[in-house]
Every structure is written in C-alpha cells, then in structure tokens.
Design an enzyme around this catalytic site. Structure first.
Site: not given
Ligand code: IVH
Length: 696
Positions: A43, A90, A129, A309, A333
C-alpha cells in the site's frame, strides 16, 4: 477501491500531492522510527507511485520534503564544503572502564560548580555512545535542506543526497517550523544490516564481481556509505540515525534540560534512542554504565561506551568549554570490541552440510567482554583477500552474539617467517580433516565442501543436533556434549541408531544418570509420531529450511513422491528454484540417504502422509482473517495455537495493526494488548478462540 483512492476523487493535483506527501512521510515515520507500520508495504508503494505519477506530470509540484526525493540525484565529482555556524564539538573520553571513570567525572563537575559535600547530587542525562559518524541536519521552516559531516568541527562536507536516503531521517519535522533548526546526531549501521551487507558482498566476490569488498566493521561501512559519491550506491547501504543534540537554532524555545531537549526531538519525529535516562549523582552514573554494559551484546548496534551530560542547560552554560570539548559532558568507555593479536595457526572446521570454514587459532585476547582464541575467516577467498597468514598480527572483532572474526591484517607487523598465502586445498591435501573424503568447490560457490556426507563424523554430529532440534524432531535432552560422546565413542553411526539407544547404554555415559537417560528415551519415543514437514526438515537437506519443508509436504503429500520427484516437479513448488531442486534431488539420489530414510521408518517413525495436503484442502473457515497471539495461553503453546489457526486458514501475524482482526490474549499480555484496545481490535481468550474454531 482502496480508502485512499476514494478520497482522491476530484482533488486538484496540488492538493492530492500534498496529501500524499503527508501520508507517506507519516508512514515512513511509523515504519522506520517507531517500527510500527500501519499499512502493508504494497500500500505504501502504491501511494508512492501515485505521487510519482503526479510529480511526473506536474514538475512544479516536486518539493524538497517529497519522499520521492529520497533516492536519486546525480553522481557527484566531490562534496561541497559546509561551514558550521555552531561548531561540531567532540567530547572528552574517559578510558577507565571501571566505575571510577564515572565517579571521577562527577567529582570534577562538583568541583567546577563549587559544590560542597553536603550539596544535593547533580542531575545527569545519560545516553549511549553510538559508534558511527556525527552528522548535522539543517531544517529550515521544518524542511530538511542540508546534511553535513563533522569534518574538522568548523567545516564539513555536504552529504545531503546520501543522508536523504536514510528512511529514519525525517524530510520534514513534525509540528514545528522554526526558521533554522539544526539537529546533531549519529549515522550508524545496525549489526544485522552490517552482517547481511557483508554476506552479500562475499557472495558477489565469489561470483567474480570486480571492485567489491567486505567492510571491516559497521562504523566503516556507515562512513563509506555517507561519503559515497554515487547516491544510488549509498541508498543500497542500510543506514540508521539517532539524534542527540542541536546546533544552530533560531526562534525555538530551548528546553531547560538536555533530557527535555531529547524528548522534544523525539516529538518532532526524529529517532532518539530509548536507552536513555536522567540520573542523580555518581551512583546514578555508575548504575547506568553497569546496566547498559550488561545489555551491550543484546543491542542491535555497536556502542563503544555511554555519554554523560549535565542535565540542566543553565549549568552547561556555566561550565562552558575547554578548547573543543564541553566541560559538561564525557564519554565513558567499555572494553573494546576490536583488539590486536597474533595468528598461531589456521584450522578448518566442518559444518553440518560439509561446508569447510577456515578458522584462525589466536593468541588468546580479551575482546568484547570475553577471551577469544578462535576467529572465523569465513572462506578461502576472504582469507586470501585479507591475506591472513600464520604469524600475522591481526585485528579481531567480537561484537554482540556474532561469532568473532578476523577483520584485517596489520601489514607492517608481518614477521619475516610468516606462513605462505592461504590455500585451503593444499593445506588439507584435498581431504576432509575429519573423515578424509575428497573436498570440492563448485563454480560460483564461495565454499569448499566435504563430500563425505553422513560418513563424516563432524557432519554426523551436526546432522544429529539438527535432527533433534526443536523445529525438526524436537528431541529434548540431546545436546552437543552428549552427541560428541555418542559419535566419538562410535555408539551411533547413523541417525536411525538413535532410536536403538536404551536406558542402560545412555546411563553409562558421562554426566548421564538413570533419570536423564530415561527422560531421553521417553523424548525419543515421543518424537516418533511426527509430521512430514518436520521429518523433511530433520533430514538436513541442504537449502531445505522450515518453509520449503512445509511447502514440499503440502505439494506432494507423501515422502515417496518427493524422493522420486523429477527436477521440474520439484521446481513447481513455491520458492523452489533450480538450485534448491537440484539439492533435493542430489540428496535422495544418494543410496545411503535413502537407506537412512528406510531405517528411520523401520524404527517406527510415523506421520500422517496426507496430513499437510488434507489440511490444505480442508475448508478454511478463518481464511482472510489475521490473528495476533500475545501472552501465555492456559493450555495451548504459542506454536500449537498458531497451527490450529493456520489450519483453519487464518494468518498469524507478529504485531498488531489496523489489519488485525483478532488478538488472542493470555496471561501477562503486554503492549500488543494495549495496542489492540487502542485500535479497537477484537480481543479473545483461549476459550473464545476455541469456540470460534469449533463454530465454523
Ligand atoms: S554529544 C557537545 N552524544 O562521539 C557534545 N556525541 O567526540 C557533542 N557520539 O563525534 C557530542 N554518541 O559523533 C554526543 N550520545 C552522544 C554520542 C556522541 C556518539 C559521537 C559524536 C562525536 C563523538 C564525540
């Protein structure tokens, strides 16, 4: 006439196109983001084609948020640069994978905020992450206008064409139209999608396709797809997306917390991972890290850690940044899913159908949470393409419950005395390592096979396990340790001998008491009364799975007719092509396989020869009705209830939608029952279902 056709009467093409766009975008959201489609794929396709036809006749009606614009576009010479007005940052990584990693972060935050020991705990938003690549999606007045990679954080690349192909990325936000709204998140590939993609690639390579390769891990596959200059190729790579933050935002009231921001993003139709929590203090962080860690293997995608955060945006602003990293966030990690180790040897394992798989014997290494000492090399071509040799240092990957694999050789670490390039035939001197039979590799096939069939102990063991499996003969208590003893001790050589096992013989085996021996004998006896389709599946004919076994039983109705059927008759069965038909013929053309069948029949195996057919021919009172089963029924197992319904012609589906006619609910029925009530679908209990079956 369908409902949508009825509603399309006398509408201007512009109105109808707008209506279709809205419907299609909503169904894409239900399908890709919520994983709860309300209409069948056919559909959706029909609506899509209707919109395509209108747009073909009225080019001026094509809009950037039209679902027809997801695929297509031209092959690019390169990507244009995109300057990020709000830089893409990052986060600092905490590599101490113990709980200290979380406690140190909380302590640092409290210090920066000048909190005293007696002050209340800080609130944190915890996320996963994701292991993919960061993308910024720019929406203007609610419509997706640009997607860019992170690049160096200041300037990225315009990958809009490729990102549009991701079904989970909304082309239009729901319910809001701020002048500018940038969503930041991660593009990734689910593990299952990655495995399927690589399997497809291996097949292509085996069939001689040029320039194809397999991908090292989901992250690389995702990155490659996003940076693919041909959007048609990008569209074939199954990507997913999670939103985790925002970039430039104009005229939109920012929520007071990060948790509130994520909820707002989800409400706009963006995919936000459900594995998130708002917690208090270091203990909350530690608990989140531990709980996600325990579930990591069960997640359908790779993560390399969790992210904490500070939840209050006001506190985030107070904490600010150090160079390119916010002070208010950290990535904590988990142990890595890829590690380096050394190849000590290469063995070849024999599978149930004789498939020979090269396996690297490794210097044991801790990866993805366990110690790994064997890793698959898949097949000869893969091993040669990666050029894995004894003595090499390799990267081993173990993620989820997927078997560990060697993904690449670290070339610069190859010792002078490394082994020769891999040659499976030479390594085995052309003979099966278990039974010594000749090995063959057919044209266009990726695998070498042992020709020994059930003469080969390795194949026999796995054939017995398959024979006994739940969907086949369903012999409870016949596990691999026991089968090893039975085959290695030469207690049974052929499948039929299983039925000659007595309690005394079994009780004499390791880890077998009188009681388990008696239970097994009872299970063997119970398995003798079976169905033709189960028996066909149990024989382990290559390429004959549950669905094919069922179709064969239904079409032919008798085993003798199947055993003697010429190729063309076999091919007349739904979904049986020349390759499957040939495999069935080859199986029954071998004398020892026929003997096995006769001996099993002589041992007392019985099924009603024409059962499958009669059932098929019997009146089908519930034909056209769709049922969904949920919860535990008082007397029927899920499988039995399903069989009864199917025998009456009903379809049994896995999820509740508007198409569902009845939901049969038992004890502890959950979300499916809620959904049924929400949609007004009739709900029955087991008695109600039985009454319906009897009535008709
Ligand atoms: S926040 C200001 N949240 O990890 C903070 N990043 O070095 C901006 N990543 O390249 C990133 N999961 O692609 C944030 N839940 C998550 C994430 C995340 C993966 C990656 C992101 C960035 C790296 C941070």
């Amino acid at each position: 006439m369908s409902a949508s056709e009825r509603s399309s009467g006398h509408r201007s093409p512009a109105r109808r196109a707008a209506e279709l766009r809205e419907q299609l975008n909503r169904h894409a959201y239900l399908y890709y983001v919520l994983d709860a489609p309300e209409i069948p794929d056919a559909e959706y396709d029909r609506l899509f084609q209707e919109l395509q036809a209108i747009e073909a006749a009225h080019a001026e009606l094509v809009t950037p948020d039209s679902p027809t614009q997801r695929v297509g576009g031209t092959v690019l010479a390169g990507f244009a640069a995109v300057r990020h007005t709000v830089p893409m940052l990052s986060i600092r990584t905490e590599t101490d994978t113990s709980e200290d990693g979380a406690r140190d972060f909380d302590a640092r935050i409290r210090r920066e905020l000048e909190l005293a020991d007696g002050d209340p705990p800080v609130e944190y938003a915890c996320e996963l992450k994701f292991d993919g690549l960061a993308i910024s999606l720019r929406y203007e007045r609610g419509v997706l206008v640009q997607a860019a990679t992170r690049g160096d954080g200041e300037t990225g690349e315009d990958v809009t064409q490729n990102i549009r192909t991701i079904g989970q990325v909304p082309l239009r936000l729901q319910g809001v139209e701020p002048p500018v709204f940038e969503v930041r998140g991660e593009v990734y590939m689910r593990r299952g999608d990655f495995e399927a993609l690589n399997e497809r690639q291996r097949q292509r390579i085996a069939q001689g396709a040029k320039g194809e390769k397999t991908f090292v891990n989901p992250r690389n596959a995702a990155a490659g797809a996003v940076r693919q200059l041909d959007p048609a190729i990008a569209a074939q790579r199954p990507l997913s997306f999670f939103a985790y933050g925002v970039g430039e935002v104009r005229s939109w009231p920012m929520p007071k917390t990060h948790g509130g921001l994520l909820d707002a993003l989800a409400a706009m139709g963006l995919p936000v991972c459900a594995e998130r929590a708002v917690v208090r203090g270091a203990d909350g962080l530690v608990r989140f890290h531990r709980e996600v860690g325990a579930r990591r293997d069960a997640l359908p995608f790779d993560i390399d850690g969790v992210v904490y955060k500070v939840n209050a945006i006001a506190l985030q602003e107070r904490l600010g940044f150090v160079t390119r990293e916010p002070r208010w966030a950290v990535a904590h990690k988990y142990p890595a899913q890829e590690q380096m180790t050394v190849v000590r040897g290469i063995d070849v394992q024999v599978g149930r159908t004789g498939k020979l798989t090269p396996v690297a014997k490794l210097e044991p290494v801790f990866v993805g949470g366990t110690t790994v000492s064997n890793a698959t090399l898949h097949n000869e071509d893969e091993t040669r393409r990666k050029d894995v040799r004894v003595g090499d240092t390799v990267i081993v990957r173990r993620a989820g419950d997927v078997i560990p694999e060697v993904v690449a050789v670290v070339a610069e670490r190859r010792p002078r005395d490394a082994g020769r390039p891999f040659d499976l035939h030479k390594l085995l001197h052309g003979r099966c390592p278990v039974c010594g039979s000749a090995i063959v590799r057919e044209e266009g096939e990726a695998d070498w096979r042992c020709t020994g069939g059930l003469f080969c102990a390795a194949q026999r063991k796995q054939a017995i396990l398959h024979f006994a499996s739940r969907r086949a003969m369903d012999i409870e208590g016949l596990g691999d340790k026991l089968v090893d003893q039975l085959v290695d001790g030469e207690i049974i050589r052929t499948l039929p001998e299983l039925y000659k096992l007595g309690v005394a013989k079994l009780a004499a085996l390791e880890r077998m008491g009188e009681k388990s021996a008696a239970n097994l004998v009872a299970a063997l006896e119970a398995s003798m009364r079976t169905t033709l389709e189960r028996f066909l599946l149990a024989l382990g004919i290559r390429l004959v799975g549950e669905a094919t076994a069922k179709d064969l039983a239904r079409q032919f109705g008798s085993l003798d007719r199947i055993m003697d059927a010429p190729l063309d008759e076999l091919q007349a069965v739904p979904d049986v092509g020349p390759v499957v038909a040939q495999s069935i013929r080859t199986f029954f053309d071998q004398r020892h396989n026929r003997e096995v069948v006769e001996q099993l029949r002589a041992a007392g195996l019985r099924w009603d020869e024409h059962e499958g057919r009669r059932r098929h021919a019997a009146p089908q009172p519930l034909a056209g009705k769709t049922f969904v089963l949920t919860g535990a029924l008082p007397t029927l197992s899920r499988e039995d209830a399903k069989s009864l319904l199917e025998a009456a012609g009903a379809k049994v589906a896995g999820s509740v939608s508007k198409k569902t006619d009845y939901v049969v609910a038992g004890e502890a029925a959950g979300s499916k029952l809620d959904k049924a009530r929400e949609l007004g679908v009739a709900v029955l209990d087991e008695a109600g279902m039985r009454a319906m079956l009897a009535e008709r």
